[in-house]
Design a protein around this motif. Structure first.
Motif, PDB file in Angstrom:
ATOM      1  N   MET A 630       5.270  10.182  -5.391  1.00 12.48           N
ATOM      2  CA  MET A 630       3.992  10.054  -4.685  1.00 12.48           C
ATOM      3  C   MET A 630       3.391   8.666  -4.805  1.00 12.48           C
ATOM      4  N   PHE A 631       3.617   7.993  -5.912  1.00  5.88           N
ATOM      5  CA  PHE A 631       2.840   6.792  -6.173  1.00  5.88           C
ATOM      6  C   PHE A 631       3.633   5.491  -6.231  1.00  5.88           C
ATOM      7  N   LYS A 632       4.923   5.545  -6.379  1.00 11.06           N
ATOM      8  CA  LYS A 632       5.682   4.293  -6.396  1.00 11.06           C
ATOM      9  C   LYS A 632       5.875   3.779  -4.977  1.00 11.06           C
ATOM     10  N   ILE A 633       5.935   2.486  -4.870  1.00 15.87           N
ATOM     11  CA  ILE A 633       5.960   1.830  -3.556  1.00 15.87           C
ATOM     12  C   ILE A 633       7.137   2.283  -2.715  1.00 15.87           C
ATOM     13  N   SER A 634       8.302   2.419  -3.308  1.00 15.11           N
ATOM     14  CA  SER A 634       9.500   2.682  -2.520  1.00 15.11           C
ATOM     15  C   SER A 634       9.696   4.142  -2.167  1.00 15.11           C
ATOM     16  N   VAL A 636       7.426   6.605  -0.670  1.00  8.63           N
ATOM     17  CA  VAL A 636       6.904   7.141   0.577  1.00  8.63           C
ATOM     18  C   VAL A 636       6.877   6.073   1.657  1.00  8.63           C
ATOM     19  N   LEU A 637       6.477   4.901   1.275  1.00  9.81           N
ATOM     20  CA  LEU A 637       6.325   3.816   2.229  1.00  9.81           C
ATOM     21  C   LEU A 637       7.049   2.583   1.720  1.00  9.81           C
ATOM     22  N   SER A 638       7.199   1.634   2.573  1.00 10.08           N
ATOM     23  CA  SER A 638       7.726   0.347   2.133  1.00 10.08           C
ATOM     24  C   SER A 638       6.622  -0.385   1.392  1.00 10.08           C
ATOM     25  N   ASP A 639       6.922  -1.504   0.803  1.00  9.49           N
ATOM     26  CA  ASP A 639       5.948  -2.207  -0.037  1.00  9.49           C
ATOM     27  C   ASP A 639       4.617  -2.415   0.664  1.00  9.49           C
ATOM     28  N   GLU A 640       4.662  -2.846   1.909  1.00  7.01           N
ATOM     29  CA  GLU A 640       3.421  -3.200   2.585  1.00  7.01           C
ATOM     30  C   GLU A 640       2.703  -1.977   3.144  1.00  7.01           C
ATOM     31  N   GLU A 641       3.316  -0.830   3.038  1.00  6.28           N
ATOM     32  CA  GLU A 641       2.713   0.359   3.624  1.00  6.28           C
ATOM     33  C   GLU A 641       2.174   1.335   2.569  1.00  6.28           C
ATOM     34  N   ASN A 642       2.160   0.936   1.351  1.00  2.37           N
ATOM     35  CA  ASN A 642       1.714   1.832   0.277  1.00  2.37           C
ATOM     36  C   ASN A 642       0.231   2.140   0.405  1.00  2.37           C
ATOM     37  N   LEU A 643      -0.127   3.390   0.121  1.00  2.00           N
ATOM     38  CA  LEU A 643      -1.519   3.805   0.261  1.00  2.00           C
ATOM     39  C   LEU A 643      -2.254   3.858  -1.073  1.00  2.00           C
ATOM     40  N   ILE A 645      -4.197   2.540  -4.182  1.00  2.00           N
ATOM     41  CA  ILE A 645      -5.097   1.394  -4.365  1.00  2.00           C
ATOM     42  C   ILE A 645      -5.569   1.360  -5.807  1.00  2.00           C
ATOM     43  N   HIS A 646      -5.523   0.162  -6.385  1.00  2.00           N
ATOM     44  CA  HIS A 646      -5.978   0.016  -7.759  1.00  2.00           C
ATOM     45  C   HIS A 646      -7.495  -0.032  -7.782  1.00  2.00           C
ATOM     46  N   LEU A 647      -8.089   0.734  -8.712  1.00  2.00           N
ATOM     47  CA  LEU A 647      -9.539   0.743  -8.832  1.00  2.00           C
ATOM     48  C   LEU A 647      -9.947  -0.137 -10.007  1.00  2.00           C
ATOM     49  N   LYS A 668     -10.386  -2.112   4.852  1.00  2.00           N
ATOM     50  CA  LYS A 668      -9.837  -3.397   4.420  1.00  2.00           C
ATOM     51  C   LYS A 668      -9.350  -3.336   2.968  1.00  2.00           C
ATOM     52  N   THR A 669      -9.803  -2.362   2.239  1.00  2.00           N
ATOM     53  CA  THR A 669      -9.343  -2.249   0.851  1.00  2.00           C
ATOM     54  C   THR A 669      -7.843  -1.997   0.792  1.00  2.00           C
ATOM     55  N   TYR A 670      -7.286  -1.421   1.853  1.00  2.00           N
ATOM     56  CA  TYR A 670      -5.836  -1.217   1.872  1.00  2.00           C
ATOM     57  C   TYR A 670      -5.097  -2.545   1.942  1.00  2.00           C
ATOM     58  N   GLU A 671      -5.722  -3.502   2.596  1.00  4.84           N
ATOM     59  CA  GLU A 671      -5.097  -4.816   2.663  1.00  4.84           C
ATOM     60  C   GLU A 671      -5.204  -5.515   1.305  1.00  4.84           C
ATOM     61  N   ALA A 672      -6.357  -5.346   0.655  1.00  5.73           N
ATOM     62  CA  ALA A 672      -6.565  -6.010  -0.627  1.00  5.73           C
ATOM     63  C   ALA A 672      -5.834  -5.313  -1.757  1.00  5.73           C
ATOM     64  N   ARG A 673      -5.423  -4.026  -1.536  1.00  7.99           N
ATOM     65  CA  ARG A 673      -4.759  -3.207  -2.547  1.00  7.99           C
ATOM     66  C   ARG A 673      -5.633  -2.978  -3.765  1.00  7.99           C
ATOM     67  N   GLN A 674      -6.952  -3.168  -3.614  1.00  6.24           N
ATOM     68  CA  GLN A 674      -7.849  -3.038  -4.744  1.00  6.24           C
ATOM     69  C   GLN A 674      -9.219  -2.603  -4.250  1.00  6.24           C
ATOM     70  N   ALA A 675      -9.902  -1.818  -5.069  1.00  4.45           N
ATOM     71  CA  ALA A 675     -11.250  -1.373  -4.734  1.00  4.45           C
ATOM     72  C   ALA A 675     -12.116  -1.423  -5.982  1.00  4.45           C
ATOM     73  N   THR A 676     -13.405  -1.423  -5.764  1.00  3.59           N
ATOM     74  CA  THR A 676     -14.356  -1.394  -6.878  1.00  3.59           C
ATOM     75  C   THR A 676     -15.123  -0.090  -6.826  1.00  3.59           C
ATOM     76  N   VAL A 677     -15.950   0.135  -7.846  1.00  3.24           N
ATOM     77  CA  VAL A 677     -16.760   1.346  -7.894  1.00  3.24           C
ATOM     78  C   VAL A 677     -17.678   1.425  -6.684  1.00  3.24           C
ATOM     79  N   GLU A 678     -18.150   0.255  -6.220  1.00  2.00           N
ATOM     80  CA  GLU A 678     -19.055   0.232  -5.067  1.00  2.00           C
ATOM     81  C   GLU A 678     -18.383   0.711  -3.790  1.00  2.00           C
TER      82      GLU A 678
END
Length: 869
Positions: A630-634, A636-643, A645-647, A668-678
């Motif tokens: 479920m969570f490793k890049i390879s 479900v999706l290719s590297d750039e398609e992973n869903l 996101i690091h919090l 846009k957080t999918y592009e950054a691969r990172q999100a904050t609490v906000e």
């Protein structure tokens, strides 16, 4: 280098929205299977914990529990394997083979059945010996031995064998129906036993005896009549497989007396139906007797219209220094001697060559049981001239004692003998079985022979059926309803002793009855269940008020008002009920294919499907690989398609989230691969993080570690392979939507999972919380779980704890309340971090609970001192 630039180029391209939507749809579908998989993993963990609890031997269970548990475990393991292969695209097909082999092993153990020899439907006693237990049942095999090997007198008759019983079941297709009914028994619900008992007995009693079998029974009866020279009434006596061996089954099955020819066939059905009386079912469950090993033969014997009858023991049933013969006797037929309806004569006889009579007691006997001329039995008054008289003469006492010793020598073990004197006062033997002999340690008991001062004595003297001390609330039992409502830890008080009280012997702290003898059926059962018991107390039901706390001293025969601590300290730890029984051994063998965990190290080369030899192994392996899928890049999706996101959150966890819709603010957080609490819009995740990041908890500060505990933990981890624990850097995951959260947190050697829905409709809202593990030893881990359980109960959760596994649930509350509970769970998750190493004693549990409930999350100096003392 070319591949690197190709990969870099792919990352620079934006994926079309339609492709992203398609990828998310695929992921959602996989997520459905993933949630099913996680649910089954949770169920298997619960099953494993429950099996380990049952293997301690204290809980009562039957084959229906083992079958249903094994079936549930196999189902959930299969669902885990199937769903993992769906998620992964069939990458783990060898798991099916591993699971198939495990299930095959379980089925082999589960459906082993005692082989019942195929013999004639009817066999005369002249052809029977004690080696024929499986075809004749214990009672009949022993009677045949007595007649043919010891050359003593038994009633004339014949045996309807266990083969006839099997034939009866097969011809009426009853066995499958009985098995289905037995699966409905819930040991926590006494009325389920009552209902199942009635339904099975009805099936048997209303079934038709096959004509071949009926003809054989009536033919054997006619041959008996021809030998006797008249048409006799008969007694139909139960004789189950296993009865009168190591287990007595005393009074659990039916025997019908004074039966005319025309009622023999119907009475036979009543006797075999008694295999399923409530007390018989309860007895087998408590003694761990497998249902499939149970079969009934029935002895059809000439009715003995006895003038005197009773029971004799070839030695004292529990005192190791009193090797004398004990004889109980009553006027008339024997049931009143064994059922405790009449206070019997008691004779104690030496085993010397003269069989000296050491003691003779003849209480008043007002009534006796007699044969009714119209069939059945009738109670009649004892003639006035006989009420106070001994039932036996001295010569008869000595003759009976000599016979009992002969039986003891032949069977090479102490014997429990039922006997009768016919109208000519000739001795007839009705039964001989091994006497259940219990011993107790007498050291330290000398003080108990004097009265304990300061406590009113309610009963001064009674006969001791099984020694010991019990304390609890007096509960009078007069009706079946009283049996159903009997509380755990009560003291059973009744007018008469009865074998039906076996249903209470795993609850009662002690038993006191007005009437009854130590040679009765209930007394035998009390010794088997090791319940302190006084019989023949005469006025117990009158002098002991209901609901009064009393202490039963079954060393001296006294009953005191109140809790007598001086006596309670003499009690020994109760032995386990189930260990070494056939059902327990079956569970033990089956558990070996369910509970062991061999796959503990994910980096080990043996962490592979072919090394899965238990259902726990299957669950561990699938659980590990499912997260990877479920969570490793390879996966479900290719590297750039992973869903995933690091919090970015200030917590001691490496947290990744997957948004199923509405859980995060901006794509846009999918592009950054990172999100904050906000960026979080998921209501439940935001509430949980509010608690985890609560400023009043300084999680980054070290706990006041007890150095002994710390070194113990370090040593444990150095020399023990990791189990479910993970390192501090392992990832934790949250699958979220606007109202949903599945949070899996791994910190050190413990894990916690939260599954919750927090919406506007209260009926849909719930929180499920699970906690397990820790770095400390088992005792400290369980203390931490105790503390967490008490805290959650204070917060309104329903909590279930099995060893160091905790499950808690709360549901159907308003959204605001669910948010509050999630906030508190977040605080609790941080508060209990490394807390197991502080749990140095039981008082630490109280300290931790109090600290959390008072908001003392960082433990003030007073609390720290208590924890480290």
């Amino acid at each position: 280098m070319i591949k690197y630039f190709q990969k870099l180029f792919r990352r620079s391209r934006k994926r079309p929205p339609s492709l992203r939507a398609d990828l998310k749809a695929k992921f959602k579908l996989k997520y459905v299977y993933f949630r099913e998989l996680i649910s089954s993993n949770d169920e298997i963990l619960v099953i494993v914990a429950d099996l380990k609890k049952k293997l301690a031997g204290h809980d009562v269970f039957g084959m229906s529990y083992i079958r249903s548990t094994a079936t549930r475990a196999a189902f959930h393991a299969f669902r885990m394997v199937k769903n993992l292969n769906i998620i992964s695209g069939d990458k783990y097909l060898p798991l099916y083979d591993a699971l198939e082999q495990i299930n095959k092993n379980i089925k082999t153990e589960l459906y082993q059945q005692k082989e019942i020899p195929i013999i004639e439907l009817i066999v005369p006693y002249t052809a029977v010996n004690r080696n024929m237990f499986d075809s004749m049942g214990g009672k009949n095999a022993n009677l045949g031995e007595i007649k043919n090997k010891v050359n003593l007198t038994i009633p004339d008759g014949f045996i309807i064998t266990t083969s006839a019983y099997q034939h009866f079941l097969e011809q009426n297709a009853l066995q499958d129906e009985i098995n289905k009914k037995n699966m409905q028994i819930d040991l926590s619900d006494p009325r389920s036993i009552e209902r199942v008992s009635e339904e099975i007995q009805h099936l048997i009693i209303t079934a038709q005896v096959p004509s071949k079998m009926e003809d054989a029974i009536l033919k054997a009866y006619q041959e008996l009549a021809d030998r006797l020279g008249h048409t006799p009434r008969v007694s139909l006596r139960s004789s189950a497989v296993g009865e009168d061996s190591e287990l007595s089954y005393a009074g659990q099955y039916l025997s019908t007396l004074n039966v005319p020819r025309e009622k023999i066939v119907q009475s036979y059905k009543y006797v075999i139906a008694s295999l399923y009386t409530q007390r018989a079912i309860f007895y087998r469950l408590n003694k761990g007797i497998r249902e499939r090993d149970t079969a009934m033969s029935v002895g059809c014997l000439e009715m003995v219209d006895s003038v005197v009858s009773g029971v004799a023991y070839s030695r004292h049933p529990y005192s190791p220094i009193e090797d004398n013969i004990i004889i109980n006797a009553v006027w008339g037929l024997g049931p009143y001697a064994v059922d405790g309806a009449v206070q019997p004569d008691v004779y104690v006889v030496s085993k010397n060559e003269n069989f000296t009579i050491l003691e003779s007691k003849a209480p008043v006997k007002d009534v006796q049981l007699s044969s009714n001329p119209g069939g059945g039995l009738i109670e009649i008054p004892v003639p006035d001239e006989s009420k106070n008289q001994p039932c036996l003469t001295d010569a008869e006492i000595r003759a009976l004692a000599k016979t009992v010793v002969a039986l003891e020598r032949h069977f090479r073990s102490p014997q429990d003998v039922e006997w009768a004197l016919n109208s000519k006062r000739e001795l007839i033997l009705l039964q001989s079985r091994p006497l259940s002999v219990s011993t107790y340690e007498k050291s330290g008991l000398k003080d108990t022979y004097a009265k304990i001062s300061g406590y009113p004595v309610l009963i001064e003297k009674g006969s001791i059926a099984y020694p010991g001390v019990g304390c609890g609330q007096a509960c009078h039992v007069y009706r079946d309803e009283d049996i159903i409502n009997f509380p755990e830890g009560g003291v059973l008080v009744a007018r008469y002793s009865s074998p039906k009280f076996v249903r209470l012997m795993n609850k009662a702290k002690a038993i006191v009855t007005d009437a009854g003898g130590i040679a009765g059926h209930m007394a035998s059962l009390a010794r088997e269940f090791k319940v302190p018991t006084i019989v023949g107390a005469q006025t117990a039901s009158e002098k002991i008020p209901a609901e009064m706390e009393i202490t039963v001293d079954a060393y001296t025969g006294r009953v005191y008002q109140g809790k007598v601590l001086e006596l309670l300290r003499l009690n020994h730890v109760a032995e386990t009920y189930m260990k070494n029984t056939p059902v327990y051994e079956t569970l033990k063998r089956i558990s070996s294919y369910v509970t062991p965990l061999h796959l503990t190290d994910t980096a080990d080369k043996n962490f592979a499907p072919r090394f899965c030899t238990s259902i726990h192994d299957i669950a561990r392996y699938v659980h590990e690989k499912s997260f990877a899928q479920m969570f490793k890049i390879s996966d479900v999706l290719s590297d750039e398609e992973n869903l995933a996101i690091h919090l970015d959150v200030a917590l001691p966890i490496n947290l990744y989230v997957i948004d199923m819709g509405g859980g995060l603010t901006d794509q846009k957080t999918y592009e950054a691969r990172q999100a904050t609490v906000e960026d979080i819009t998921s209501i439940p995740l935001k509430a949980l993080l509010n608690g985890m990041t609560y400023k009043g908890i300084r999680w980054h500060e070290p706990r006041p570690i007890d150095i002994k505990s710390f070194l113990s933990v370090m040593g444990r981890q150095m020399f023990k392979s990791p189990d479910l624990g993970r390192s501090m850097g392992d990832k934790s995951y949250a699958i979220i939507s606007d109202k949903y959260l599945n949070f899996s947190s791994r910190i050190g050697y413990h894990f916690a999972t939260i599954d919750t829905y927090c919406g506007l409709k209260p009926n849909k809202n719930y929180i499920s919380f699970r906690f397990k593990g820790g770095a400390a030893d088992y005792v400290r881990r369980t203390r931490r779980v105790k503390a967490i359980a008490r805290i959650l109960k204070n917060l309104g959760f329903a909590v279930d704890v099995k060893e160091d596994l905790l499950n808690a649930r709360i549901k159907k509350h308003e959204q605001g309340i669910i948010k509050e509970k999630l906030d508190m769970l977040g605080r609790l998750n941080q508060f209990t971090r490394q807390m197991d190493m502080l749990m140095t004693n039981e008082s630490s549990v109280d300290c931790v609970v109090q600290a959390f409930m008072e908001g003392n999350y960082n433990l003030d100096e007073e609390c720290k001192a208590k924890l480290t003392q």
